[in-house]
Structure formats: structure tokens, C-alpha cells
Design a protein around this motif. Sequence first.
Motif, PDB file in Angstrom:
ATOM      1  N   LEU A 482      52.810  42.144  41.887  1.00 37.51           N
ATOM      2  CA  LEU A 482      51.442  41.756  42.230  1.00 37.51           C
ATOM      3  C   LEU A 482      50.578  42.986  42.497  1.00 37.51           C
ATOM      4  O   LEU A 482      49.427  43.057  42.064  1.00 37.51           O
ATOM      5  N   GLY A 483      51.146  43.960  43.202  1.00 37.50           N
ATOM      6  CA  GLY A 483      50.402  45.194  43.480  1.00 37.50           C
ATOM      7  C   GLY A 483      50.055  45.940  42.208  1.00 37.50           C
ATOM      8  O   GLY A 483      48.932  46.434  42.049  1.00 37.50           O
ATOM      9  N   TYR A 484      51.022  45.992  41.284  1.00 40.98           N
ATOM     10  CA  TYR A 484      50.778  46.674  40.005  1.00 40.98           C
ATOM     11  C   TYR A 484      49.686  45.974  39.214  1.00 40.98           C
ATOM     12  O   TYR A 484      48.809  46.606  38.624  1.00 40.98           O
ATOM     13  N   ALA A 485      49.725  44.624  39.203  1.00 42.01           N
ATOM     14  CA  ALA A 485      48.725  43.860  38.456  1.00 42.01           C
ATOM     15  C   ALA A 485      47.326  44.076  39.036  1.00 42.01           C
ATOM     16  O   ALA A 485      46.354  44.257  38.298  1.00 42.01           O
ATOM     17  N   LEU A 486      47.216  44.066  40.385  1.00 46.13           N
ATOM     18  CA  LEU A 486      45.914  44.284  41.022  1.00 46.13           C
ATOM     19  C   LEU A 486      45.405  45.695  40.766  1.00 46.13           C
ATOM     20  O   LEU A 486      44.220  45.911  40.513  1.00 46.13           O
ATOM     21  N   MET A 487      46.329  46.665  40.824  1.00 40.31           N
ATOM     22  CA  MET A 487      45.941  48.055  40.585  1.00 40.31           C
ATOM     23  C   MET A 487      45.468  48.238  39.139  1.00 40.31           C
ATOM     24  O   MET A 487      44.478  48.925  38.873  1.00 40.31           O
ATOM     25  N   LYS A 488      46.174  47.600  38.208  1.00 41.63           N
ATOM     26  CA  LYS A 488      45.800  47.702  36.802  1.00 41.63           C
ATOM     27  C   LYS A 488      44.426  47.084  36.553  1.00 41.63           C
ATOM     28  O   LYS A 488      43.605  47.609  35.804  1.00 41.63           O
TER      29      LYS A 488
END
Length: 497
Positions: A482-488
Motif C-alpha cells: 500500500l505504501g509503495y502504491a501511494l508513493m508511486k
Amino acid sequence: MTALEGLGHGLAVALQPSILIYSLLGAVLGTLVGVLPGIGAMAAITLLLPITYYISAEAALVMLAAVYYGAQYGGAVASILLRLPGTPQSVVTTLDGYPMAQQGRAGVALFTAMVSSFAGSMLGIVILVLLAGWLGRLATSFGAADYAAMMVMGLVAASTIGEGRPAKSLAMVVVGVILGCVGTDVNSGTQRFTFGQVQLLDGINLVALAMGLFGVAEIIGNIRKAELNGTPERVSLRQLVPTRQDLRVVVAPITRGTLLGGFFGALPGTGSTISSFLSYALERRVARQPERFGKGAIEGIAGPEAANNSASITAFVPTLTLGIPGDPIMALMLGALVIHGIQPGPMMLDAHPDMFWGLVVSFGIGNLFLLILNLPLIGIWVSMLRIPFRLLYPAIIIFVCLGVYSVRGSTFDIVLVAAIGGIGYALSQAAFNPAHLLLGFVLGPLIETNLRRALLVSRGDAMTFLERPIACGFVIATVALLGYALMKRGDAKALQS
């Protein structure tokens, strides 16, 4: 008995003429039911089960197993050529297989599916031989909390399939989860979202949902378009063979898909359908150009096909070594063993080495039969695209109705698939991806069942998901995704501004 001794012993069993004949028969029948939309291995194995009374236990299990993994091969054909998932496991193959067929690369897509299926099966056999004991012990270490956390991670990871607005993707996942709740609650017996319809007490038929979303909706959208485009040109032999670049690209997805399918196949209650979804999500996650997926990315065929065939092999681990069937098909396999007075369990390798090792070796022989049978037929399958659509779609509708009806013998399901097809067409016109809906439908009930079971065991203490090492690992992975998706997404907004 060592693995090499066991394989030698199994080879002697599997090469018996009667075993070879039943293996070939199962492979042919499995391919046929896989190609026919909606029928699948479940119906075929159910019909063949009475025959097992009259043949040896080894021949019975070899034949039923060949039908099972043979259906995986055949399921890719209708998915790629017509966007009709022949089996639930091949739904993901439609996402990139059908666009490749539309681009004139149907032969390459079919070749990739066949070779990936063969490679996934053969590597799955290696995993089964080398790690059967370890996988069996690992399967017993998974509790309800671990399964629930794993499924949530799978839902988060696989919900990245395709492109579009995240809100639309999330909406489709939620709708799928709600549809998965339709029917009778297994814990309380309460009817949920049935609206007084007796036919919905057992829930919505997965085959009807997949056929409606991917098959009937596609037919509605293509009736006029196909007539305007005319009949495709003939496909040359050279166009059936993948390029060197294609072959280089698919090696890594096949390897990843095999390992993923081998792991999830050995876990009771997961199986090849979930493995194929997660493999697709993984390939899109690691791809340098994820925007290619859904538009004809060959990795979107290679990974899931390898995963579902590898999972179909390692699914026999909990069935044979623990006596725990991971899905309804494995339950039928278990029934075939019980018919012959064989009790699967930890002692099966010692008590029935002929059965276990003969079956393992027959996997390799049966998959070789399938490769020999299917590769020469690629040109014939591709020629289906030359049939005028005005003649083809009535036959497709008939096969869809027969396939859906054969699952539960319900005319209500035929009406349901027509309604879902209309809804699916409307969703596609509004740029919603039906793959997300199906994803929520498959994973939602599994998450609910294991979540409630975990909370029941822990007396309502949600900390059980952090106290168990396996569940905690999946929770951390979910948060990281989830963190990676939000950061992307934040990076993408920054670039646009």
C-alpha cells in the motif's frame, strides 16, 4: 525410499500399457472440456468418477489427474481466441491473450500458453518430488489468521491489475466482495443478498459470473464491430512461432509463476485460480512497462499459465500427504482413493509407494502427451478466427449456456449469465475493469471465512494477526504494498504538475 528410487519405482508403474492409455485418455478429455467454455474439469471428473469402480486405483487417479491438468491447457484456447474463460483458472489469460489475438498474434499467444503450461507442470513436479514433505509440514503450520492475512495481501497486490483510476478499481473489488457474500452464511445460516430467490441460496455461480463478464459482454460489444472489420487474413506458419525476444521475455515469468503456483497449490483452500491472479499481479508489479499489461503483454500469459499448472500439480501435496483436499476437485480425487480403500495421510508414501510415485511420474508423461497433442493444433485453433462472427457468436452462446447449465443444472444460471453479460458490457463502456470484480469475488469469501475463524479462536483479539509470525509477515507485506502504491501515485502526480 529416496526420491531417485521413488522415481524409478514410479516409472515402472507409469509405463504400464494400461496406465499409459488412461493417462492419454484423461489428457484428451481434459483438453476437450477445457476448450469448451464453462464446462471445466469438475464436471468431467464427476462424470468419470463411477468408472473408477472398475479400474485399478493407480489407473483411476492417473486418469482423473490428467483430466484436471489437461483442462488447464484447454482452458487457455477459448480465453485467448474468444475471450471466453474455458476454466476459472484461465480468466486471467483473457486479459492479455485476447488482445494478442486481436493484434494477429493468436498463434504466438497459444504457443506461449502451451509451453508455459508444460514448463510450469514439469517444474511443479520437481517441487513436488523434492519438497513434498516440507510443503506438507508448512501447510499444517498455517492457521486461520495466516490464511486471512495472506488473502488480504493477495487482494491488495492483485488489485493493481490493469490501469485506470484507483477509485474505479477499488469500487470493482468491493462489488466483487459483495457478490461473493451472496447466499447462505455458513456460520449462522442467515440468507444474505438473496432477495427471496431460492436459486441464490448457494451463491452466484463463478462460471456464470466469468462467462457473463468476459464472454457475453465481449459478444455484445463485438457483434457490429466484427462485421465492420471483416474476416481476418490467413495466418502463416511463421506467425505462429514466437520471436527470440518473446522467448527471452517469458523465461523469468515462467520461473516466477511456477514457484508462486507451487507454493500456493500446496496450501489447502487456495489453489490454481488464486495463483494465476497473484502471478499476473506480480508480473505487472515487476515489469518495466506495466502499462503494456491488458494490451497484449506476453508475460501476462506466461506467468499465470505456469502458475496455475504448477499449482495443479502441487495441489496433490495436502491431498495425498495430509488427507486434506484443497478444493472440490481434490475432494473428488480423495473420493476416488477412498473408493479403492486407500486412506491418504502421512504414511501414504510408505504404505502405497506404487500409487504415489506412479502418479508423480504420470504427471510428466501426461503433460508430454498434452504438449504433443496441442502444439500441432495451434494452427487449427487460430483458423477459428476466420469464421465470420455472425456464424460464430450463436455457437458461442450455445456453448456458454451448456457450460453454465452443466455446473448446477439450473436454468436460473443461464438467465443470470445473460444479465451479468449486459452489466459487464455497461461496465466496459464506462471504463471499469471486470478483472477487479472477479478478483474480489474469488478472494472475498476466503478472507471472510478465515477472518471470522481467526477471531473466534482468539476470542475476538485482533492482535492474533501480529502475534503469529506468518500472519505478521503478510500484514507487513500488505502495508508495504500500500505504501509503495501511494508513493508511486504521488510521484505520478508530481510529474504531471
